[in-house]
Design a protein around this motif. Structure first.
Motif, mmCIF file in Angstrom:
data_model
loop_
_atom_site.group_PDB
_atom_site.id
_atom_site.type_symbol
_atom_site.label_atom_id
_atom_site.label_comp_id
_atom_site.label_asym_id
_atom_site.label_seq_id
_atom_site.Cartn_x
_atom_site.Cartn_y
_atom_site.Cartn_z
ATOM 1 N N GLN A 192 27.800 -52.836 4.109
ATOM 2 C CA GLN A 192 26.561 -52.160 3.796
ATOM 3 C C GLN A 192 25.433 -53.167 3.624
ATOM 4 O O GLN A 192 25.643 -54.370 3.682
ATOM 5 C CB GLN A 192 26.705 -51.333 2.521
ATOM 6 C CG GLN A 192 27.091 -52.148 1.293
ATOM 7 C CD GLN A 192 27.281 -51.294 0.066
ATOM 8 O OE1 GLN A 192 26.545 -50.339 -0.133
ATOM 9 N NE2 GLN A 192 28.260 -51.618 -0.762
ATOM 10 N N PRO B 74 27.885 -43.210 3.220
ATOM 11 C CA PRO B 74 27.122 -42.045 3.691
ATOM 12 C C PRO B 74 25.666 -42.146 3.262
ATOM 13 O O PRO B 74 25.317 -42.873 2.317
ATOM 14 C CB PRO B 74 27.816 -40.861 3.002
ATOM 15 C CG PRO B 74 29.144 -41.371 2.566
ATOM 16 C CD PRO B 74 28.971 -42.831 2.304
ATOM 17 N N SER B 75 24.812 -41.425 3.950
ATOM 18 C CA SER B 75 23.393 -41.429 3.616
ATOM 19 C C SER B 75 23.169 -40.783 2.252
ATOM 20 O O SER B 75 23.951 -39.949 1.796
ATOM 21 C CB SER B 75 22.592 -40.676 4.678
ATOM 22 O OG SER B 75 23.001 -39.323 4.733
ATOM 23 N N GLU C 271 18.003 -38.327 2.994
ATOM 24 C CA GLU C 271 17.665 -38.665 4.378
ATOM 25 C C GLU C 271 17.642 -40.175 4.600
ATOM 26 O O GLU C 271 17.257 -40.640 5.673
ATOM 27 C CB GLU C 271 16.298 -38.064 4.744
ATOM 28 C CG GLU C 271 16.281 -36.543 4.730
ATOM 29 C CD GLU C 271 14.951 -35.985 5.181
ATOM 30 O OE1 GLU C 271 14.039 -36.790 5.459
ATOM 31 O OE2 GLU C 271 14.823 -34.751 5.250
ATOM 32 N N GLU C 272 18.048 -40.937 3.595
ATOM 33 C CA GLU C 272 17.993 -42.397 3.697
ATOM 34 C C GLU C 272 19.364 -42.949 4.060
ATOM 35 O O GLU C 272 20.340 -42.765 3.343
ATOM 36 C CB GLU C 272 17.526 -43.003 2.374
ATOM 37 C CG GLU C 272 17.363 -44.515 2.445
ATOM 38 C CD GLU C 272 16.818 -45.095 1.162
ATOM 39 O OE1 GLU C 272 16.856 -46.321 1.010
ATOM 40 O OE2 GLU C 272 16.344 -44.306 0.313
ATOM 41 N N TYR C 273 19.421 -43.652 5.211
ATOM 42 C CA TYR C 273 20.661 -44.265 5.656
ATOM 43 C C TYR C 273 20.785 -45.680 5.107
ATOM 44 O O TYR C 273 19.788 -46.374 4.890
ATOM 45 C CB TYR C 273 20.731 -44.313 7.188
ATOM 46 C CG TYR C 273 20.971 -42.977 7.839
ATOM 47 C CD1 TYR C 273 22.239 -42.411 7.834
ATOM 48 C CD2 TYR C 273 19.933 -42.297 8.464
ATOM 49 C CE1 TYR C 273 22.473 -41.179 8.428
ATOM 50 C CE2 TYR C 273 20.152 -41.056 9.061
ATOM 51 C CZ TYR C 273 21.427 -40.506 9.042
ATOM 52 O OH TYR C 273 21.639 -39.285 9.626
ATOM 53 N N ASP C 274 22.027 -46.131 4.903
ATOM 54 C CA ASP C 274 22.278 -47.524 4.577
ATOM 55 C C ASP C 274 21.773 -48.413 5.711
ATOM 56 O O ASP C 274 21.743 -48.019 6.878
ATOM 57 C CB ASP C 274 23.780 -47.724 4.379
ATOM 58 C CG ASP C 274 24.133 -49.183 4.247
ATOM 59 O OD1 ASP C 274 23.914 -49.751 3.161
ATOM 60 O OD2 ASP C 274 24.600 -49.766 5.248
ATOM 61 N N ARG C 275 21.403 -49.640 5.367
ATOM 62 C CA ARG C 275 20.816 -50.543 6.362
ATOM 63 C C ARG C 275 21.782 -50.864 7.493
ATOM 64 O O ARG C 275 21.379 -50.934 8.658
ATOM 65 C CB ARG C 275 20.350 -51.826 5.677
ATOM 66 C CG ARG C 275 19.534 -52.721 6.600
ATOM 67 C CD ARG C 275 19.038 -53.966 5.894
ATOM 68 N NE ARG C 275 18.170 -53.644 4.771
ATOM 69 C CZ ARG C 275 17.460 -54.561 4.100
ATOM 70 N NH1 ARG C 275 17.543 -55.838 4.448
ATOM 71 N NH2 ARG C 275 16.701 -54.202 3.085
ATOM 72 N N TYR D 266 24.249 -48.940 8.589
ATOM 73 C CA TYR D 266 24.370 -47.716 9.383
ATOM 74 C C TYR D 266 23.153 -47.545 10.279
ATOM 75 O O TYR D 266 23.286 -47.259 11.488
ATOM 76 C CB TYR D 266 24.524 -46.521 8.443
ATOM 77 C CG TYR D 266 24.948 -45.232 9.121
ATOM 78 C CD1 TYR D 266 26.275 -44.834 9.101
ATOM 79 C CD2 TYR D 266 24.018 -44.419 9.761
ATOM 80 C CE1 TYR D 266 26.679 -43.653 9.716
ATOM 81 C CE2 TYR D 266 24.406 -43.243 10.380
ATOM 82 C CZ TYR D 266 25.735 -42.860 10.358
ATOM 83 O OH TYR D 266 26.114 -41.686 10.970
ATOM 84 N N ALA D 267 21.964 -47.725 9.719
ATOM 85 C CA ALA D 267 20.733 -47.552 10.492
ATOM 86 C C ALA D 267 20.625 -48.586 11.609
ATOM 87 O O ALA D 267 20.209 -48.272 12.734
ATOM 88 C CB ALA D 267 19.516 -47.638 9.566
ATOM 89 N N GLN E 205 22.877 -47.650 14.502
ATOM 90 C CA GLN E 205 22.273 -46.590 15.303
ATOM 91 C C GLN E 205 21.193 -47.136 16.225
ATOM 92 O O GLN E 205 21.095 -46.753 17.396
ATOM 93 C CB GLN E 205 21.711 -45.514 14.392
ATOM 94 C CG GLN E 205 22.774 -44.668 13.694
ATOM 95 C CD GLN E 205 22.199 -43.461 12.999
ATOM 96 O OE1 GLN E 205 21.167 -43.558 12.325
ATOM 97 N NE2 GLN E 205 22.829 -42.308 13.171
ATOM 98 N N ALA F 35 30.389 -42.906 8.644
ATOM 99 C CA ALA F 35 30.117 -42.844 7.208
ATOM 100 C C ALA F 35 31.445 -42.773 6.470
ATOM 101 O O ALA F 35 32.222 -41.845 6.671
ATOM 102 C CB ALA F 35 29.243 -41.641 6.879
#
Length: 206
Positions: A8, A33-34, A37-41, A43-44, A47, A55
């Protein structure tokens, strides 16, 4: 090398970018998991780079590990990677801990090193097992704790870059066909500290 990154925040995202830059194939990442609406860095970033992102909360199991994975890399991972998941990767799982293991096992290692006014600390790359920061040591390096250092300053200046370097060196060794058996930790020197009272490690690691 075909890798999966479990982790993470800044370290996970930086390791993902480093692995790609060094020519490794990142098969997937697993991140928390997010929150809303904020995703972990991590994860983002996965993407953004087109890397499959999963997640995972609490536990990584065998079904989470894609086929053909050479090694799992745990970068600021707070989920448990179980034995079946580790066995799915040809070389198991390597984790980074920001202390000179076996000293300062636990989630707030940096804060405790600063709180105890230690002059020297460091980072450890180790083979993950069923314990908490207890697996065989693959590589270590040290750094000074400077006067006036905060946990955040020490992490950003020395310990986070050190972790990235140890991961890079280990992957290079694996790519050359070397085994990373590791050295058993000396339990006579081991220490484990609880979560630092009132502290949030997330504040030090971004």
């Amino acid at each position: 090398m075909r890798v999966m990154i479990v982790g993470q925040k800044w370290l996970g995202a930086a390791l993902l970018r480093q692995c790609i830059a060094e020519g490794h194939q990142v098969l997937a990442v697993a991140a928390p998991p997010s929150v809303g609406e904020e995703y972990d860095r991590l994860y983002a970033t996965a993407q953004q780079l087109g890397v499959p992102a999963r997640a995972v909360r609490g536990r990584l199991v065998a079904q989470d590990v894609p086929p053909g994975c050479d090694v799992l890399l745990a970068a600021h991972a707070h989920c448990f990677i179980d034995a079946a998941a580790r066995a799915r990767a040809r070389h198991g799982a390597l984790g980074y801990h920001p202390s000179l293991l076996p000293r300062h096992r636990g989630r707030d290692a940096i804060r405790w090193a600063v709180h105890m006014r230690e002059a020297v600390t460091g980072g450890t790359l180790y083979r993950m097992d069923d314990g908490a920061d207890t697996g065989p040591i693959v590589s270590q390096d040290w750094c000074h704790v400077r006067p006036g250092d905060t946990p955040a300053a020490l992490w950003r200046r020395d310990l986070a870059p050190l972790g990235l370097r140890l991961f890079s060196e280990a992957l290079e060794r694996l790519a050359r066909g070397q085994e990373l058996a590791g050295l058993a930790q000396d339990e006579d020197l081991a220490s484990w500290e609880p979560a630092f009272s009132g502290a949030r490690l997330a504040d030090t690691s971004g």
